[in-house]
Scaffold this motif. Sequence first.
Motif, PDB file in Angstrom:
ATOM      1  N   GLU A   1       0.828  -1.221   0.000  1.00 54.83           N
ATOM      2  CA  GLU A   1       0.000   0.000   0.000  1.00 54.83           C
ATOM      3  C   GLU A   1       0.854   1.259   0.000  1.00 54.83           C
ATOM      4  O   GLU A   1       0.517   2.261  -0.648  1.00 54.83           O
ATOM      5  CB  GLU A   1      -0.927   0.004   1.222  1.00 54.83           C
TER       6      GLU A   1
ATOM      7  N   ARG B   1       1.938   2.026  -3.486  1.00 55.25           N
ATOM      8  CA  ARG B   1       0.833   2.566  -4.285  1.00 55.25           C
ATOM      9  C   ARG B   1       0.593   4.034  -3.951  1.00 55.25           C
ATOM     10  O   ARG B   1       0.385   4.860  -4.840  1.00 55.25           O
ATOM     11  CB  ARG B   1      -0.438   1.741  -4.069  1.00 55.25           C
ATOM     12  N   GLN B   2       0.652   4.372  -2.670  1.00 51.39           N
ATOM     13  CA  GLN B   2       0.451   5.764  -2.265  1.00 51.39           C
ATOM     14  C   GLN B   2       1.562   6.668  -2.808  1.00 51.39           C
ATOM     15  O   GLN B   2       1.304   7.796  -3.249  1.00 51.39           O
ATOM     16  CB  GLN B   2       0.379   5.863  -0.743  1.00 51.39           C
TER      17      GLN B   2
END
Length: 400
Positions: A360, A363-364
């Motif tokens: 995650e 992705r951020q």
Amino acid sequence: MNKSIKRIGIDARFYGPLGKGLGRYTQEIVDNVINIDKDNEFVVFLSKDNFDELLIAPEDIHRVKKVLATPRWYTLQEQLVMPYLILQERLDLMHFPHFNVPILTPVKFIVTIHDLILTKFPTVRASTLHPLIYKVKNLAYRFVISTAMRRAQKIIAVSDFTKDDIVSQFGIVPDKISVIYEGVSNLSKGSDSLFVKKLDDSDTLERLKISGQFILYVGNAYPHKNLEKLLNIFADFHKNNGDIKLVLVGRHDYFYNRLIDLARQLGLYSGKNDYDAVIFPGYVPDVELGVLYKKALFYIFPSSYEGFGLPPLEAMAKACPVLSSNRSSMPEILGDAAYYFNPEDDVDFLKKMNEFKSDELLRQELVARGLKLIKKYNWWECASATLEIYKKVLYGNKKA
């Protein structure tokens, strides 16, 4: 008539949604060039399907003329009728935003080459035509493309990758080719303000029968987009990630129907969306696409060949992280704002899907990089650079 005022024609038969990605490019060039250059006259050739879509401001009516051009793209009629229409308008320069330049074009012209898919990857799977007819038509395309590039005063390529392709395939002198990147349409921050109206996210997802986590693809299903490979890899991915679905957005046509058949064979699709691993919602309007980009786990772009690659940029503009093929122009255009995989290596393809799904923070970080990257691609700058090409051809070293 003032001799310093030039008359410039633009073939805009692809103008607007009718022409998909090419239509967007044509529309942005026409709209912006007319707004930037207030001195010269413009003749815009439009089809009967998009003639009314180009709106001319009252103050521009004296210098912008619309001409109805009925010939369809890639036809013999196009080759015979378009030169006559161009000749009638007494043009100083013509811009063709695609390779389909009439061989008998009677004036100086510029051509934009987006990619060389037709000549580099000829395949009957990319057509609904009989193989023999396709072969004849492909030979005709090759002749038209090579003639257009040979006769053009200047060639615009949408990436360095495409420029290199043109040089290597057709032996064009590099100095004849100018690279001008495309833009991203009004997507500055990827927020809800981009869309015409606010939609309730849950209502939109329910209507499209999309639930839970999903990976998103938006675009056509032509063979070079590599969606068949994506379905095969996703079948393996889904075995260990049964709660994640794949949403493939695009108008159902011959190519999408072929994908649906493959998804059935792989046991990923039955038509009962509540239970399907792959969802085919068909065409989705931009206002609803905004919801999909916002809710998607990530956007995936498995294409094996792109001259520029606008779809992943549009995903970035809407704050959606991108997992992309590392082929053709993609590393050049997407830079460090995407996570890459080798679409020809099944092991790497699956590995990167799993890594991207699990990370995650990555992705951020890529969302932030993507929102920064898209500022590099601006339609106004694209049109301004295109206009400079017009002026170089029209005036040479003289001042415009």
